[in-house]
Design a protein around this motif. Sequence first.
Motif, PDB file in Angstrom:
ATOM      1  N   ASP A  85       0.847  -1.199   0.000  1.00  0.00           N
ATOM      2  CA  ASP A  85       0.000   0.000   0.000  1.00  0.00           C
ATOM      3  C   ASP A  85       0.881   1.247   0.000  1.00  0.00           C
ATOM      4  O   ASP A  85       2.021   1.196   0.445  1.00  0.00           O
ATOM      5  CB  ASP A  85      -0.871   0.069   1.259  1.00  0.00           C
ATOM      6  N   THR A  86       0.325   2.346  -0.448  1.00  0.00           N
ATOM      7  CA  THR A  86       1.071   3.607  -0.462  1.00  0.00           C
ATOM      8  C   THR A  86       1.315   4.099   0.968  1.00  0.00           C
ATOM      9  O   THR A  86       0.407   4.096   1.797  1.00  0.00           O
ATOM     10  CB  THR A  86       0.279   4.674  -1.253  1.00  0.00           C
ATOM     11  N   LEU A  87       2.547   4.502   1.238  1.00  0.00           N
ATOM     12  CA  LEU A  87       2.917   5.065   2.543  1.00  0.00           C
ATOM     13  C   LEU A  87       3.658   6.365   2.286  1.00  0.00           C
ATOM     14  O   LEU A  87       4.692   6.371   1.607  1.00  0.00           O
ATOM     15  CB  LEU A  87       3.839   4.111   3.316  1.00  0.00           C
ATOM     16  N   SER A  88       3.154   7.455   2.809  1.00  0.00           N
ATOM     17  CA  SER A  88       3.814   8.744   2.647  1.00  0.00           C
ATOM     18  C   SER A  88       3.780   9.472   3.978  1.00  0.00           C
ATOM     19  O   SER A  88       2.701   9.709   4.527  1.00  0.00           O
ATOM     20  CB  SER A  88       3.104   9.562   1.565  1.00  0.00           C
ATOM     21  N   ILE A 175       9.867  -1.582  11.429  1.00  0.00           N
ATOM     22  CA  ILE A 175       8.692  -0.690  11.418  1.00  0.00           C
ATOM     23  C   ILE A 175       9.120   0.783  11.477  1.00  0.00           C
ATOM     24  O   ILE A 175       8.720   1.577  10.607  1.00  0.00           O
ATOM     25  CB  ILE A 175       7.718  -1.060  12.568  1.00  0.00           C
ATOM     26  N   PRO A 176       9.944   1.199  12.456  1.00  0.00           N
ATOM     27  CA  PRO A 176      10.386   2.603  12.427  1.00  0.00           C
ATOM     28  C   PRO A 176      11.233   2.929  11.200  1.00  0.00           C
ATOM     29  O   PRO A 176      11.193   4.066  10.703  1.00  0.00           O
ATOM     30  CB  PRO A 176      11.199   2.769  13.718  1.00  0.00           C
ATOM     31  N   LEU A 177      11.977   1.959  10.688  1.00  0.00           N
ATOM     32  CA  LEU A 177      12.782   2.195   9.481  1.00  0.00           C
ATOM     33  C   LEU A 177      11.884   2.565   8.301  1.00  0.00           C
ATOM     34  O   LEU A 177      12.157   3.540   7.578  1.00  0.00           O
ATOM     35  CB  LEU A 177      13.595   0.938   9.142  1.00  0.00           C
ATOM     36  N   ILE A 178      10.814   1.809   8.097  1.00  0.00           N
ATOM     37  CA  ILE A 178       9.932   2.071   6.948  1.00  0.00           C
ATOM     38  C   ILE A 178       9.198   3.402   7.139  1.00  0.00           C
ATOM     39  O   ILE A 178       9.051   4.179   6.191  1.00  0.00           O
ATOM     40  CB  ILE A 178       8.970   0.884   6.722  1.00  0.00           C
ATOM     41  N   ALA A 179       8.768   3.697   8.383  1.00  0.00           N
ATOM     42  CA  ALA A 179       8.128   4.997   8.635  1.00  0.00           C
ATOM     43  C   ALA A 179       9.114   6.128   8.322  1.00  0.00           C
ATOM     44  O   ALA A 179       8.747   7.139   7.705  1.00  0.00           O
ATOM     45  CB  ALA A 179       7.650   5.078  10.077  1.00  0.00           C
TER      46      ALA A 179
END
Length: 228
Positions: A85-88, A175-179
């Motif tokens: 999914d798109t994450l921005s 998880i924090p890396l991708i955020a």
Amino acid sequence: MTTQPESYSHQYLDGSPCGLPNGKVICVGLNYTAHIEEMASQPSVEPMLFIKPNTALVPLADPVLIPQDLGSVHFETEMAILIGDTLSQCSEQAVLPAIAGIGVALDLTLRDLQSQLRQAGHPWETAKGWDGACPVSAFVKPGKIADLQNVGLTLQQNGETRQDGNTSHMLTPVIPLIAYMSRFFTLLPGDVILTGTPEGVGPLAPGDQIAVTLDTLLSVTISDIRNR
Ligand code: ZN
């Protein structure tokens, strides 16, 4: 005549297509302490990101082609995350539901070229982003992995264990890396995240037999490594 690797598309372990386009590959360097030490690098204050274009994607399968006349090519075994999914500029809470698959990849690196570029203070894009620089396995569905931060990663070269790491040793967890990545780069369905390599990286040579595992979930053998 050169044999090209088969063209790449994301697929699940059972052979079914993921139904996602080949996106960009967003990578983090220096995410395991012991690898920082072996590279004689300094820990970075913030995650150190770089990108491979989608033309770097090839199947983690035979053959793996090594560029000629560009110096050594090192393997770096890394857990790969397929984005669904798109994450921005997203919150950490948004990350897990956006993960479509988990696999294993090699962040193939032209190490001599990278060293030259580093010494000159230049970006190392060509050392990391060349065609075929990102062999990726099939993906397992996210529900198969109970804890993303307790996953074993191994690479054997000609029967010798070279890398034997665990994602519990990451400096910035998944998880924090991708955020964090999503603050700079909008992540799109079909993008792949490489989460860094544990220690034990080294050069590939034509004729090598390579075996890569992700926990007990994935095991890939490559027996056809040759010059491009
Ligand atoms: Zn890497």
